[in-house]
Design a protein around this motif. Structure first.
Motif, PDB file in Angstrom:
ATOM      1  N   VAL A   4     -88.822 -35.498  -1.342  1.00  0.00           N
ATOM      2  CA  VAL A   4     -87.417 -35.191  -1.069  1.00  0.00           C
ATOM      3  C   VAL A   4     -86.880 -36.047   0.073  1.00  0.00           C
ATOM      4  O   VAL A   4     -85.759 -36.556   0.006  1.00  0.00           O
ATOM      5  N   ILE A   5     -87.673 -36.227   1.114  1.00  0.00           N
ATOM      6  CA  ILE A   5     -87.212 -37.060   2.234  1.00  0.00           C
ATOM      7  C   ILE A   5     -86.897 -38.479   1.763  1.00  0.00           C
ATOM      8  O   ILE A   5     -85.854 -39.057   2.103  1.00  0.00           O
ATOM      9  N   LEU A   6     -87.791 -39.055   0.970  1.00  0.00           N
ATOM     10  CA  LEU A   6     -87.566 -40.409   0.469  1.00  0.00           C
ATOM     11  C   LEU A   6     -86.443 -40.450  -0.560  1.00  0.00           C
ATOM     12  O   LEU A   6     -85.584 -41.347  -0.537  1.00  0.00           O
ATOM     13  N   GLY A   7     -86.446 -39.478  -1.463  1.00  0.00           N
ATOM     14  CA  GLY A   7     -85.452 -39.488  -2.527  1.00  0.00           C
ATOM     15  C   GLY A   7     -84.049 -39.167  -2.043  1.00  0.00           C
ATOM     16  O   GLY A   7     -83.084 -39.860  -2.389  1.00  0.00           O
ATOM     17  N   LEU A   8     -83.928 -38.135  -1.221  1.00  0.00           N
ATOM     18  CA  LEU A   8     -82.611 -37.657  -0.803  1.00  0.00           C
ATOM     19  C   LEU A   8     -82.015 -38.512   0.302  1.00  0.00           C
ATOM     20  O   LEU A   8     -80.812 -38.788   0.314  1.00  0.00           O
ATOM     21  N   ASP A   9     -82.839 -38.915   1.249  1.00  0.00           N
ATOM     22  CA  ASP A   9     -82.320 -39.585   2.436  1.00  0.00           C
ATOM     23  C   ASP A   9     -82.414 -41.107   2.377  1.00  0.00           C
ATOM     24  O   ASP A   9     -81.956 -41.776   3.302  1.00  0.00           O
ATOM     25  N   LYS A  10     -82.990 -41.641   1.309  1.00  0.00           N
ATOM     26  CA  LYS A  10     -83.154 -43.091   1.272  1.00  0.00           C
ATOM     27  C   LYS A  10     -82.812 -43.702  -0.082  1.00  0.00           C
ATOM     28  O   LYS A  10     -81.841 -44.454  -0.197  1.00  0.00           O
ATOM     29  N   TYR A  11     -83.575 -43.364  -1.110  1.00  0.00           N
ATOM     30  CA  TYR A  11     -83.498 -44.170  -2.327  1.00  0.00           C
ATOM     31  C   TYR A  11     -82.467 -43.726  -3.361  1.00  0.00           C
ATOM     32  O   TYR A  11     -81.736 -44.565  -3.906  1.00  0.00           O
ATOM     33  N   ILE A  12     -82.403 -42.441  -3.684  1.00  0.00           N
ATOM     34  CA  ILE A  12     -81.526 -42.039  -4.788  1.00  0.00           C
ATOM     35  C   ILE A  12     -80.052 -42.255  -4.465  1.00  0.00           C
ATOM     36  O   ILE A  12     -79.313 -42.800  -5.303  1.00  0.00           O
ATOM     37  N   PRO A  13     -79.551 -41.887  -3.276  1.00  0.00           N
ATOM     38  CA  PRO A  13     -78.131 -42.152  -3.003  1.00  0.00           C
ATOM     39  C   PRO A  13     -77.763 -43.636  -3.110  1.00  0.00           C
ATOM     40  O   PRO A  13     -76.665 -43.979  -3.546  1.00  0.00           O
ATOM     41  N   GLN A  14     -78.692 -44.487  -2.749  1.00  0.00           N
ATOM     42  CA  GLN A  14     -78.409 -45.926  -2.751  1.00  0.00           C
ATOM     43  C   GLN A  14     -78.569 -46.563  -4.122  1.00  0.00           C
ATOM     44  O   GLN A  14     -77.854 -47.523  -4.468  1.00  0.00           O
ATOM     45  N   TYR A  15     -79.501 -46.025  -4.927  1.00  0.00           N
ATOM     46  CA  TYR A  15     -79.845 -46.695  -6.182  1.00  0.00           C
ATOM     47  C   TYR A  15     -79.538 -45.881  -7.437  1.00  0.00           C
ATOM     48  O   TYR A  15     -79.914 -46.285  -8.536  1.00  0.00           O
ATOM     49  N   LYS A  16     -78.856 -44.763  -7.319  1.00  0.00           N
ATOM     50  CA  LYS A  16     -78.500 -44.003  -8.518  1.00  0.00           C
ATOM     51  C   LYS A  16     -77.483 -44.795  -9.342  1.00  0.00           C
ATOM     52  O   LYS A  16     -76.653 -45.529  -8.792  1.00  0.00           O
ATOM     53  N   SER A  17     -77.544 -44.650 -10.652  1.00  0.00           N
ATOM     54  CA  SER A  17     -76.694 -45.454 -11.533  1.00  0.00           C
ATOM     55  C   SER A  17     -75.368 -44.778 -11.846  1.00  0.00           C
ATOM     56  O   SER A  17     -74.462 -45.412 -12.380  1.00  0.00           O
ATOM     57  N   GLY A  18     -75.255 -43.485 -11.528  1.00  0.00           N
ATOM     58  CA  GLY A  18     -74.019 -42.755 -11.783  1.00  0.00           C
ATOM     59  C   GLY A  18     -73.544 -42.049 -10.525  1.00  0.00           C
ATOM     60  O   GLY A  18     -74.034 -42.301  -9.431  1.00  0.00           O
ATOM     61  N   PRO A  19     -72.601 -41.131 -10.683  1.00  0.00           N
ATOM     62  CA  PRO A  19     -72.034 -40.457  -9.509  1.00  0.00           C
ATOM     63  C   PRO A  19     -72.957 -39.438  -8.860  1.00  0.00           C
ATOM     64  O   PRO A  19     -72.710 -39.028  -7.725  1.00  0.00           O
TER      65      PRO A  19
ATOM     66  N   LYS B 118     -91.370 -49.626  -6.640  1.00  0.00           N
ATOM     67  CA  LYS B 118     -91.727 -50.241  -7.919  1.00  0.00           C
ATOM     68  C   LYS B 118     -90.808 -49.779  -9.040  1.00  0.00           C
ATOM     69  O   LYS B 118     -90.528 -50.532  -9.988  1.00  0.00           O
ATOM     70  N   THR B 119     -90.336 -48.545  -8.963  1.00  0.00           N
ATOM     71  CA  THR B 119     -89.359 -48.065  -9.949  1.00  0.00           C
ATOM     72  C   THR B 119     -88.085 -48.895  -9.874  1.00  0.00           C
ATOM     73  O   THR B 119     -87.540 -49.335 -10.894  1.00  0.00           O
ATOM     74  N   ILE B 120     -87.606 -49.127  -8.673  1.00  0.00           N
ATOM     75  CA  ILE B 120     -86.367 -49.893  -8.486  1.00  0.00           C
ATOM     76  C   ILE B 120     -86.569 -51.354  -8.871  1.00  0.00           C
ATOM     77  O   ILE B 120     -85.688 -51.980  -9.483  1.00  0.00           O
ATOM     78  N   GLU B 121     -87.737 -51.914  -8.549  1.00  0.00           N
ATOM     79  CA  GLU B 121     -88.027 -53.299  -8.947  1.00  0.00           C
ATOM     80  C   GLU B 121     -87.988 -53.447 -10.467  1.00  0.00           C
ATOM     81  O   GLU B 121     -87.501 -54.453 -10.994  1.00  0.00           O
ATOM     82  N   LYS B 122     -88.497 -52.443 -11.167  1.00  0.00           N
ATOM     83  CA  LYS B 122     -88.567 -52.513 -12.628  1.00  0.00           C
ATOM     84  C   LYS B 122     -87.232 -52.197 -13.290  1.00  0.00           C
ATOM     85  O   LYS B 122     -86.786 -52.899 -14.206  1.00  0.00           O
ATOM     86  N   PHE B 123     -86.570 -51.136 -12.842  1.00  0.00           N
ATOM     87  CA  PHE B 123     -85.393 -50.625 -13.552  1.00  0.00           C
ATOM     88  C   PHE B 123     -84.079 -50.793 -12.781  1.00  0.00           C
ATOM     89  O   PHE B 123     -83.021 -50.442 -13.296  1.00  0.00           O
ATOM     90  N   GLN B 124     -84.146 -51.274 -11.543  1.00  0.00           N
ATOM     91  CA  GLN B 124     -82.982 -51.483 -10.672  1.00  0.00           C
ATOM     92  C   GLN B 124     -82.329 -50.188 -10.184  1.00  0.00           C
ATOM     93  O   GLN B 124     -81.451 -50.233  -9.308  1.00  0.00           O
ATOM     94  N   ASN B 125     -82.702 -49.080 -10.744  1.00  0.00           N
ATOM     95  CA  ASN B 125     -82.099 -47.801 -10.371  1.00  0.00           C
ATOM     96  C   ASN B 125     -83.159 -46.715 -10.217  1.00  0.00           C
ATOM     97  O   ASN B 125     -84.280 -46.860 -10.699  1.00  0.00           O
ATOM     98  N   ILE B 126     -82.772 -45.615  -9.575  1.00  0.00           N
ATOM     99  CA  ILE B 126     -83.555 -44.376  -9.583  1.00  0.00           C
ATOM    100  C   ILE B 126     -82.543 -43.230  -9.502  1.00  0.00           C
ATOM    101  O   ILE B 126     -81.749 -43.160  -8.552  1.00  0.00           O
ATOM    102  N   ASP B 127     -82.538 -42.374 -10.515  1.00  0.00           N
ATOM    103  CA  ASP B 127     -81.568 -41.288 -10.611  1.00  0.00           C
ATOM    104  C   ASP B 127     -82.197 -39.904 -10.477  1.00  0.00           C
ATOM    105  O   ASP B 127     -81.555 -38.977  -9.983  1.00  0.00           O
ATOM    106  N   ILE B 128     -83.431 -39.771 -10.953  1.00  0.00           N
ATOM    107  CA  ILE B 128     -84.069 -38.459 -11.043  1.00  0.00           C
ATOM    108  C   ILE B 128     -85.471 -38.539 -10.452  1.00  0.00           C
ATOM    109  O   ILE B 128     -86.237 -39.459 -10.755  1.00  0.00           O
ATOM    110  N   LEU B 129     -85.804 -37.586  -9.616  1.00  0.00           N
ATOM    111  CA  LEU B 129     -87.180 -37.392  -9.164  1.00  0.00           C
ATOM    112  C   LEU B 129     -87.627 -36.010  -9.588  1.00  0.00           C
ATOM    113  O   LEU B 129     -86.938 -35.019  -9.301  1.00  0.00           O
ATOM    114  N   ILE B 130     -88.769 -35.929 -10.259  1.00  0.00           N
ATOM    115  CA  ILE B 130     -89.390 -34.638 -10.549  1.00  0.00           C
ATOM    116  C   ILE B 130     -90.653 -34.544  -9.723  1.00  0.00           C
ATOM    117  O   ILE B 130     -91.643 -35.232  -9.984  1.00  0.00           O
TER     118      ILE B 130
END
Length: 271
Positions: A119-134, A81-93
């Motif tokens: 961490v499993i979802l963020g590191l291995d799936k979503y953040i590398p693919q949808y981060k907006s910067g390097p 839902k974060t990606i649907e709304k903002f197209q990106n995900i850069d930070i998970l707290i």
């Protein structure tokens, strides 16, 4: 290491509808974040938080997603839902957590499994693919109880030591090099929040309650102090590091000794 720029980044904060999680979200918006997702089980607090954010920052800066971090499917839905709304995900707290040894199965499920799912979802799936910067970022919230034993809440301590260990392992340069996602940990000291205020009775019984007074030995900080220091850590902490924030001090690094190099005290054999 160049400073991580929060401007125009998108963040997902678990336990983000109130307390420290909400303050983290607010501070990210203050730093120019493009959007934040408040992932929480409290729908009433979530609605109130969104209203407050909209009044101060305008529309479309935040969404609330119901998320019980005990369920990996809920956590994944928060990412989607974060990606649907903002197209990106850069930070998970990874902030959601409870302090209640009386219901230790639930405490373990939230404090340990919830962080692992994130961490499993963020590191291995979503953040590398949808981060907006390097570079992306995952911040795991441990505790002073993740670096120091506390006799009154041994299971809570165990969950926070687990977060500490996961952070150091996933924060290793091997994982950073393959994902370009930093994983760092924060160990808040005693913070004046409901987690501490409602602590009485949230242990394994009266014999554990007797040593609750030991907490008086730790400096206390206000939630706002802790939240402000979080921004420093987000911007500057290298991957695989743990940072203690307590009292009025700046964040300071906690490092485990290298057991292979430390002086060894051997257990004597029976004579």
């Amino acid at each position: 290491m160049p400073q991580f720029d929060i401007l125009d980044k998108v963040a997902l904060v678990t336990g983000g509808a109130s307390g420290l999680g909400f303050l983290y979200a607010i501070n990210l918006l203050e730093e120019g974040a493009r959007g934040v997702t408040l992932a929480d089980i409290d729908k009433v607090a979530g609605a109130k938080a969104l209203e407050e954010i909209e009044k101060k920052y305008g529309a479309n800066k935040a969404i609330f997603v119901y998320c019980n971090v005990e369920r990996k499917s809920d956590f994944e839905d928060a990412f989607v839902k974060t990606i649907e709304k903002f197209q990106n995900i850069d930070i998970l707290i990874n902030n959601a957590g409870i302090l209640n040894d009386h219901v230790y199965e639930k405490e373990i499920a939230i404090n340990v499994n919830g962080v692992a799912y994130g961490v499993i979802l963020g590191l291995d799936k979503y953040i590398p693919q949808y981060k907006s910067g390097p570079e992306g970022l995952i911040v795991n919230i441990s505790s002073i109880a993740g670096v120091s034993p506390l006799a009154m809440i041994p299971i809570y301590v165990g969950t926070k030591f687990a977060v500490h260990g996961m952070t150091l392992s996933w924060g290793d340069s091997y994982h950073y090099n393959r994902t370009k996602v930093r994983v760092v940990g924060v160990c808040p000291g005693v913070t004046d929040t409901p987690l501490i205020q409602l602590m009485s009775g949230r242990n394994l019984g009266p014999v554990y309650q007797e040593c609750l007074k030991d907490l008086r030995n730790y400096p206390v900080q206000a939630p706002g102090q802790m939240a402000n220091r979080m921004i420093q850590i987000i911007k500057n902490a290298p991957s695989g590091t743990m940072w203690i924030v307590e009292g009025n001090s700046l964040p300071f690094k906690f490092e485990l000794p290298n057991y292979q190099k430390m002086k060894r005290v051997y257990l004597e054999e029976d004579q």
